[in-house]
Scaffold this active site. Structure first.
Site, PDB file in Angstrom:
ATOM      1  N   SER A   1       0.768  -0.873  -0.079  1.00 52.82           N
ATOM      2  CA  SER A   1      -0.459   0.100   0.165  1.00 52.82           C
ATOM      3  C   SER A   1       1.112   1.407   0.067  1.00 52.82           C
ATOM      4  O   SER A   1       0.371   2.261  -0.298  1.00 52.82           O
ATOM      5  CB  SER A   1      -0.761   0.043   1.438  1.00 52.82           C
ATOM      6  OG  SER A   1      -2.195  -1.328   1.102  1.00 52.82           O
TER       7      SER A   1
ATOM      8  N   ASP B   1      -5.411  -0.173  -3.716  1.00 54.67           N
ATOM      9  CA  ASP B   1      -3.683   0.481  -4.392  1.00 54.67           C
ATOM     10  C   ASP B   1      -3.600  -1.068  -4.821  1.00 54.67           C
ATOM     11  O   ASP B   1      -2.536  -1.202  -5.173  1.00 54.67           O
ATOM     12  CB  ASP B   1      -3.379   0.824  -2.976  1.00 54.67           C
ATOM     13  CG  ASP B   1      -4.318  -0.673  -1.901  1.00 54.67           C
ATOM     14  OD1 ASP B   1      -5.300  -1.469  -2.136  1.00 54.67           O
ATOM     15  OD2 ASP B   1      -3.407  -0.163  -0.687  1.00 54.67           O
ATOM     16  N   HIS B   2      -4.432  -2.031  -4.762  1.00 54.52           N
ATOM     17  CA  HIS B   2      -4.379  -3.789  -5.220  1.00 54.52           C
ATOM     18  C   HIS B   2      -5.181  -4.542  -5.226  1.00 54.52           C
ATOM     19  O   HIS B   2      -6.300  -4.278  -3.675  1.00 54.52           O
ATOM     20  CB  HIS B   2      -2.752  -4.364  -4.526  1.00 54.52           C
ATOM     21  CG  HIS B   2      -2.408  -3.710  -3.268  1.00 54.52           C
ATOM     22  ND1 HIS B   2      -3.595  -4.434  -2.555  1.00 54.52           N
ATOM     23  CD2 HIS B   2      -1.965  -2.941  -2.023  1.00 54.52           C
ATOM     24  CE1 HIS B   2      -3.017  -3.982  -0.956  1.00 54.52           C
ATOM     25  NE2 HIS B   2      -2.673  -3.738  -0.807  1.00 54.52           N
TER      26      HIS B   2
HETATM   27 ZN   LIG Z   1      -2.434  -5.662   2.701  1.00 53.25          ZN
END
Ligand SMILES: [Zn+2]
Ligand SMILES: *[C@@H]1O[C@H](CO)[C@@H](O)[C@H](O)[C@H]1NC(C)=O
Ligand SMILES: *[C@@H]1O[C@H](CO)[C@@H](O)[C@H](O)[C@H]1NC(C)=O
Length: 495
Positions: free
Chosen positions: A87, A325-326
């Site tokens: 992050s 973020d992912h």
């Molecule tokens: Zn994580």
């Protein structure tokens, strides 16, 4: 296509601050569903539809969730040090527009600080805010108003977020979330600081309204900026647990308070606000491979999006963008049916803590069957399932794995993945089509803040220049890349 390439192709002068955006706005709300991947939305939608319609399996009636309608594009998330970002590196990309290494908080691989969109907003005369369901000094909120070599330096991040040690002073007008432990002195129980700096007292002295619990949150509706609300020592509760226990505000309530307060403070001015809202614990439920919890955190993200969308309809000078973020967990749905996810009332984390608080020598099997499994929606567990839970590395991991298996919810990891994430956006009226046209397609995460910079007419590079000048005189505020393991509140793994 790259944003700058698009600008050049359109024959517009390629200046640093050239307006690539065809949309202008007074306010931008940026929402980060941490760890949210495509399948997170699927699972949340299917579970919500099941609860609403009672249908599933071979004859499902699937209803849309608010986020479904708002997809515009796709975002790549790799970091400068890994195919799989954390992050911090991802946040440095979408807050400040630079690729960096995993763990970096708005510094580049060479250690130099880079200015964020929030700092550019503040320097440009706008009001600013950060809202999160985890520690407000954790990576995603941190990258907007702190610059440190290692995300684990949360006490240092907290100092910068309040302007105590930020070279440009106080950048954030409103902070709501968890993570009080990084703000309280080492003489306070639960503190994560190794020194006796009292940042809560500092904030009050600087004129912040400070709130530390649910009751104080309730009285914030008439509060003025600046505002600091820290409602738990570290992460706030999962929504599942919170709605039973009712001792903390929800993400939606914090988002509403933040938007109304920032609106109130700016409505007579030409300058608006930039606000980041993080649905932080979608990620944590993904790390825990805790399926119903992951879906309910994802609902809360959808609820926030729905409220913000309605707000924008009433306040068309505001736009919203949102991208994770992912992805977390490598979630896939095969042999899948959400039916078993319907009955649980608590997260695996909460039930693990209930388990851990039992007296020595308690009857594990009896307690599992009478208390833990029913609270997790597994009250009809088979003997095999009970054995598998008792043999698991922890009860929390055991029940999460048993429920995932029942529902055909497959996780490929307890960490992050490199899967692309979806870009969502909303603007009112005709502006919506313009926003969609601007952002349709695939983007690198570093391009997102450059777009917001254009929408708001800001200059991030000017902030970077100021930060570097400060760092040339004294770079101690940037912290160290290697920090002592005990320096950050006992959290030993990165999200
Ligand atoms: Zn994580
Ligand atoms: C608390 O902080 C003070 C000053 O920063 C330090 O001298 C003291 O040793 C610390 N105490 C503990 C228990 O860490
Ligand atoms: C889940 O709840 C439904 C409706 O409340 C109930 O009919 C069903 O038996 C429950 N299932 C389990 C596994 O507890």
């Amino acid at each position: 296509m790259h944003l700058r390439t698009a600008v050049a192709a359109a024959g517009v002068a390629l200046l640093q601050s050239a307006a690539a955006a065809s949309v202008e706005a007074k306010n931008v709300i940026y929402i980060v569903p941490d760890g949210y991947g495509p399948a997170s939305q699927n699972m949340a939608r299917d579970l919500a539809s099941l609860i609403e319609t009672g249908t599933t399996g071979s004859n499902p009636e699937i209803h849309e969730l608010p986020v479904d309608d708002l997809a515009i594009g796709r975002v790549r998330t790799h970091s400068a040090s890994s195919m799989i970002t954390d992050s911090a590196a991802s946040g440095t990309a979408f807050a400040a527009g630079h690729k960096s290494y995993n763990g970096a908080i708005s510094v580049r691989p060479d250690g130099q600080p880079v200015g964020s969109i929030l700092e550019a907003a503040k320097m440009g005369g706008l009001k600013t805010g950060l809202v999160s369901t985890t520690s407000i000094s954790d990576a995603t909120p941190a990258v907007y108003a702190a610059h440190v070599a290692n995300r684990g330096s949360m006490p240092l991040i907290a100092e910068q977020q309040l302007g105590y040690s930020h070279p440009l002073g106080s950048m954030v007008d409103l902070l709501l979330g968890g993570g009080r432990c990084n703000f309280s002195p080492n003489t306070t129980e639960g503190s994560c600081r190794s020194d006796d700096l009292d940042l809560l007292a500092y904030a009050e002295h600087q004129g912040f309204t400070v709130a530390v619990d649910r009751n104080e949150f309730n009285s914030l509706s008439k509060a003025k900026l600046p505002l600091l609300g820290l409602f738990s020592e570290e992460s706030m509760r999962y929504e599942m647990d919170r709605r039973v226990l009712q001792d903390e505000p929800s993400l939606l309530e914090m988002a509403q308070t933040a938007i109304k307060t920032l609106h109130q403070a700016t409505r007579r001015s030409k300058k608006g606000y930039f606000l980041m809202i993080e649905a932080a614990r979608i990620d944590h439920a993904g790390h825990a491979n805790d399926p119903a919890n992951h879906a309910i955190e994802t609902w809360m993200y959808n609820d926030v999006i729905a409220w913000v969308r309605d707000w924008i309809d009433q306040h068309p000078d505001t736009i919203m963008l949102s991208a994770a973020d992912h992805e977390t967990g490598g979630l896939t749905l095969n042999g899948y049916d959400p039916l078993p996810l319907r009955n649980g009332t608590h997260s695996s984390e909460h039930l693990q803590s209930v388990w851990d608080s039992q007296p020595e020598g308690f009857d594990e099997r009896a307690f599992l069957v009478s208390e833990i499994l029913p609270a997790y929606g597994l009250d009809d567990a088979s003997d095999d399932e009970i054995e598998s839970v008792l043999e698991a590395s922890s009860v929390g991991a055991g029940i999460a794995s048993a429920l995932s298996a029942r529902a055909g919810v497959d996780w490929s990891t307890g960490g992050h993945t490199s899967v692309d994430v979806t870009l969502h956006g909303y603007a009112a009226g005709r502006k919506r089509r313009a926003l969609q046209a601007d952002l349709a397609g695939g983007w690198d995460n570093t391009e997102l803040p450059r777009y917001i910079e254009d929408v708001l007419g800001l200059d991030m590079d000017a902030v970077t220049e100021k930060l570097r000048r400060a760092a040339r005189k004294d770079s101690s505020w940037l912290g160290k890349r290697e920090i002592e393991a005990r320096g950050f509140g006992g959290c030993d793994h990165y999200h």
